[in-house]
Design a protein around this motif. Structure first.
Motif, PDB file in Angstrom:
ATOM      1  N   LEU A 266      26.002  88.326   0.062  1.00 31.66           N
ATOM      2  CA  LEU A 266      24.728  88.226   0.770  1.00 31.66           C
ATOM      3  C   LEU A 266      24.031  89.582   0.889  1.00 31.66           C
ATOM      4  CD1 LEU A 266      25.452  85.791   3.742  1.00 31.66           C
ATOM      5  CD2 LEU A 266      24.483  85.279   1.502  1.00 31.66           C
ATOM      6  N   TRP A 267      24.810  90.645   0.752  1.00 30.27           N
ATOM      7  CA  TRP A 267      24.248  91.983   0.977  1.00 30.27           C
ATOM      8  C   TRP A 267      24.098  92.790  -0.318  1.00 30.27           C
ATOM      9  CZ3 TRP A 267      22.495  93.181   5.782  1.00 30.27           C
ATOM     10  CH2 TRP A 267      22.913  92.362   6.823  1.00 30.27           C
ATOM     11  N   LYS A 268      24.064  92.101  -1.449  1.00 31.76           N
ATOM     12  CA  LYS A 268      23.913  92.800  -2.728  1.00 31.76           C
ATOM     13  C   LYS A 268      22.596  93.578  -2.789  1.00 31.76           C
ATOM     14  CE  LYS A 268      26.676  89.649  -5.561  1.00 31.76           C
ATOM     15  NZ  LYS A 268      26.650  88.646  -6.661  1.00 31.76           N
ATOM     16  N   PHE A 269      21.532  92.933  -2.301  1.00 32.89           N
ATOM     17  CA  PHE A 269      20.198  93.550  -2.384  1.00 32.89           C
ATOM     18  C   PHE A 269      19.579  93.765  -1.015  1.00 32.89           C
ATOM     19  CE2 PHE A 269      20.659  89.974  -5.463  1.00 32.89           C
ATOM     20  CZ  PHE A 269      21.167  90.726  -6.520  1.00 32.89           C
ATOM     21  N   ILE A 270      20.314  93.443   0.045  1.00 30.87           N
ATOM     22  CA  ILE A 270      19.741  93.486   1.392  1.00 30.87           C
ATOM     23  C   ILE A 270      20.159  94.765   2.120  1.00 30.87           C
ATOM     24  CG2 ILE A 270      19.504  92.278   3.587  1.00 30.87           C
ATOM     25  CD1 ILE A 270      18.384  90.752   1.207  1.00 30.87           C
ATOM     26  N   LYS A 271      19.195  95.413   2.711  1.00 32.42           N
ATOM     27  CA  LYS A 271      19.446  96.577   3.553  1.00 32.42           C
ATOM     28  C   LYS A 271      18.838  96.310   4.930  1.00 32.42           C
ATOM     29  CE  LYS A 271      21.086  99.378   0.275  1.00 32.42           C
ATOM     30  NZ  LYS A 271      22.409 100.037   0.303  1.00 32.42           N
ATOM     31  N   LEU A 272      19.349  96.984   5.935  1.00 32.41           N
ATOM     32  CA  LEU A 272      18.772  96.880   7.272  1.00 32.41           C
ATOM     33  C   LEU A 272      17.724  97.972   7.451  1.00 32.41           C
ATOM     34  CD1 LEU A 272      21.958  96.161   9.428  1.00 32.41           C
ATOM     35  CD2 LEU A 272      20.274  94.536   8.537  1.00 32.41           C
ATOM     36  N   VAL A 273      16.769  97.690   8.323  1.00 31.96           N
ATOM     37  CA  VAL A 273      15.657  98.630   8.553  1.00 31.96           C
ATOM     38  C   VAL A 273      15.850  99.307   9.906  1.00 31.96           C
ATOM     39  CG1 VAL A 273      13.160  98.889   8.739  1.00 31.96           C
ATOM     40  CG2 VAL A 273      14.130  97.160   7.202  1.00 31.96           C
ATOM     41  N   ALA A 274      15.887 100.655   9.881  1.00 27.80           N
ATOM     42  CA  ALA A 274      16.036 101.430  11.112  1.00 27.80           C
ATOM     43  C   ALA A 274      14.708 101.473  11.861  1.00 27.80           C
ATOM     44  CB  ALA A 274      16.505 102.842  10.784  1.00 27.80           C
ATOM     45  N   PRO A 275      14.736 101.662  13.161  1.00 24.42           N
ATOM     46  CA  PRO A 275      13.493 101.702  13.935  1.00 24.42           C
ATOM     47  C   PRO A 275      12.621 102.924  13.633  1.00 24.42           C
ATOM     48  CG  PRO A 275      15.386 102.174  15.335  1.00 24.42           C
ATOM     49  CD  PRO A 275      15.939 101.724  14.024  1.00 24.42           C
ATOM     50  N   THR A 276      13.239 104.024  13.174  1.00 21.66           N
ATOM     51  CA  THR A 276      12.477 105.247  12.849  1.00 21.66           C
ATOM     52  C   THR A 276      13.034 105.868  11.572  1.00 21.66           C
ATOM     53  OG1 THR A 276      13.915 106.766  14.064  1.00 21.66           O
ATOM     54  CG2 THR A 276      12.183 105.655  15.324  1.00 21.66           C
ATOM     55  N   LYS A 277      12.397 106.954  11.124  1.00 17.29           N
ATOM     56  CA  LYS A 277      12.853 107.667   9.928  1.00 17.29           C
ATOM     57  C   LYS A 277      13.938 108.686  10.257  1.00 17.29           C
ATOM     58  CE  LYS A 277       8.381 107.490   7.518  1.00 17.29           C
ATOM     59  NZ  LYS A 277       7.320 108.317   6.885  1.00 17.29           N
TER      60      LYS A 277
ATOM     61  N   ILE B 228      18.975  86.104   6.455  1.00 16.95           N
ATOM     62  CA  ILE B 228      19.352  86.695   5.168  1.00 16.95           C
ATOM     63  C   ILE B 228      19.909  85.625   4.243  1.00 16.95           C
ATOM     64  CG2 ILE B 228      20.976  88.300   4.072  1.00 16.95           C
ATOM     65  CD1 ILE B 228      20.626  90.074   6.565  1.00 16.95           C
ATOM     66  N   LEU B 229      20.716  84.757   4.812  1.00 13.89           N
ATOM     67  CA  LEU B 229      21.286  83.658   4.032  1.00 13.89           C
ATOM     68  C   LEU B 229      20.181  82.761   3.483  1.00 13.89           C
ATOM     69  CD1 LEU B 229      23.798  82.133   3.082  1.00 13.89           C
ATOM     70  CD2 LEU B 229      23.830  80.970   5.270  1.00 13.89           C
ATOM     71  N   ARG B 230      19.204  82.434   4.316  1.00 19.26           N
ATOM     72  CA  ARG B 230      18.091  81.589   3.872  1.00 19.26           C
ATOM     73  C   ARG B 230      17.292  82.267   2.754  1.00 19.26           C
ATOM     74  NH1 ARG B 230      15.709  79.512   9.724  1.00 19.26           N
ATOM     75  NH2 ARG B 230      17.490  78.171  10.273  1.00 19.26           N
ATOM     76  N   HIS B 231      17.069  83.580   2.905  1.00 17.37           N
ATOM     77  CA  HIS B 231      16.323  84.311   1.874  1.00 17.37           C
ATOM     78  C   HIS B 231      17.074  84.268   0.545  1.00 17.37           C
ATOM     79  CE1 HIS B 231      13.764  87.463   0.131  1.00 17.37           C
ATOM     80  NE2 HIS B 231      14.899  87.940  -0.396  1.00 17.37           N
ATOM     81  N   MET B 232      18.369  84.528   0.562  1.00 21.32           N
ATOM     82  CA  MET B 232      19.168  84.539  -0.654  1.00 21.32           C
ATOM     83  C   MET B 232      19.232  83.152  -1.283  1.00 21.32           C
ATOM     84  SD  MET B 232      20.159  87.633  -1.251  1.00 21.32           S
ATOM     85  CE  MET B 232      21.543  87.442  -2.361  1.00 21.32           C
TER      86      MET B 232
ATOM     87  N   TYR C 198      15.430  82.573  -2.782  1.00 12.72           N
ATOM     88  CA  TYR C 198      14.891  83.460  -3.815  1.00 12.72           C
ATOM     89  C   TYR C 198      15.951  83.971  -4.811  1.00 12.72           C
ATOM     90  CZ  TYR C 198      10.834  83.494  -0.756  1.00 12.72           C
ATOM     91  OH  TYR C 198       9.771  83.121   0.028  1.00 12.72           O
ATOM     92  N   HIS C 199      17.194  84.034  -4.380  1.00 10.89           N
ATOM     93  CA  HIS C 199      18.235  84.558  -5.268  1.00 10.89           C
ATOM     94  C   HIS C 199      19.485  83.669  -5.234  1.00 10.89           C
ATOM     95  CE1 HIS C 199      15.565  87.966  -4.930  1.00 10.89           C
ATOM     96  NE2 HIS C 199      15.868  88.114  -3.638  1.00 10.89           N
ATOM     97  N   PRO C 200      19.358  82.376  -5.435  1.00 10.41           N
ATOM     98  CA  PRO C 200      20.515  81.471  -5.319  1.00 10.41           C
ATOM     99  C   PRO C 200      21.621  81.761  -6.328  1.00 10.41           C
ATOM    100  CG  PRO C 200      18.652  80.351  -6.337  1.00 10.41           C
ATOM    101  CD  PRO C 200      18.130  81.649  -5.838  1.00 10.41           C
ATOM    102  N   ASP C 201      21.259  82.293  -7.487  1.00  6.31           N
ATOM    103  CA  ASP C 201      22.269  82.560  -8.516  1.00  6.31           C
ATOM    104  C   ASP C 201      23.172  83.738  -8.157  1.00  6.31           C
ATOM    105  OD1 ASP C 201      21.247  80.488 -10.014  1.00  6.31           O
ATOM    106  OD2 ASP C 201      19.920  81.782 -11.205  1.00  6.31           O
TER     107      ASP C 201
END
Length: 216
Positions: A38-49, A81-85, A88-91
């Motif tokens: 599930l995390w092959k292409f997924i990253k988390l977004v931090a609140p700041t830089k 994330i599961l729904r997105h995969m 859009y990326h079921p394979d």
């Protein structure tokens, strides 16, 4: 965002590019990846830089680097994330994960299910349960377990008391049997003595024998 929690892209390509650059500067990996597919292409977004080691619970969203899509994300669940995969990326999803996700979509969380997951599950399925649900279900499970153990301890105490009582009664019966055996041995000895006396003196009467050698 659409029905799957994905934020729609802006029509302006330049703005999209700038936005993507800003987001990519804030991406980081989650603390754990129990479902790596599930995390092959997924990253988390931090609140700041800010350059620091961000924790999963501090994430304000998720981002797919394969299709450049923002994904709504809440700490404690990977459902979006599961729904997105899946859409859009079921394979790129492992087959067991697909089957598990379909089951999760209709499965209602119960205390027994959560307790089972907390104790036995080694996959990321537990991530679909919130921390509050885990804590509440775990506490309820512990209370039920303590109640069952208390009942079992009480049963053990009662069983031991019953066994001690039966053992005492058995010992008493054995003593009674031993006393009766001893009484029979004494009676046999007295009768043998009477027979010997009768042989030595045939004139002796039965009454005399009973007087000299009474039976116990």
């Amino acid at each position: 965002p659409d029905s799957n929690g994905n934020k729609t892209k802006m029509a302006d390509t330049k703005n999209d590019s700038n936005n993507e650059c800003i987001i990519t500067e804030r991406l980081f990996d989650p603390d754990r990846k129990l479902r790596k597919d599930l995390w092959k292409f997924i990253k988390l977004v931090a609140p700041t830089k800010q350059k620091k080691k961000w924790k999963t619970k501090e994430a304000v969203g998720a981002y797919c680097i394969k299709c450049a899509s923002e994904i709504n994300y809440s700490s404690g669940t990977s459902q979006q994330i599961l729904r997105h995969m899946e859409r859009y990326h079921p394979d790129d999803i492992d087959e067991p994960t697909k089957r598990s996700s379909k089951k999760q979509a209709t499965q209602q969380v119960t205390i027994q299910q959560v307790a089972k997951k907390l104790k036995f599950e080694d996959s990321d399925e537990i991530s679909s349960i919130t921390c509050d649900e885990k804590e509440k279900a775990g506490q309820n499970y512990i209370e039920k377990l303590e109640k069952v153990l208390a009942e079992k301890r009480l049963l053990i105490v009662k069983e031991r008391a019953r066994m001690r009582k039966e053992e005492h009664e058995m010992n008493m019966r054995l003593k009674e049997i031993e006393l009766k055996r001893e009484e029979m041995r004494v009676r046999m000895d007295v009768l043998k003595m009477r027979i010997e006396l009768k042989k030595g003196d045939p004139t002796i009467s039965k009454e005399e024998l009973e007087t000299f050698l009474p039976l116990p």
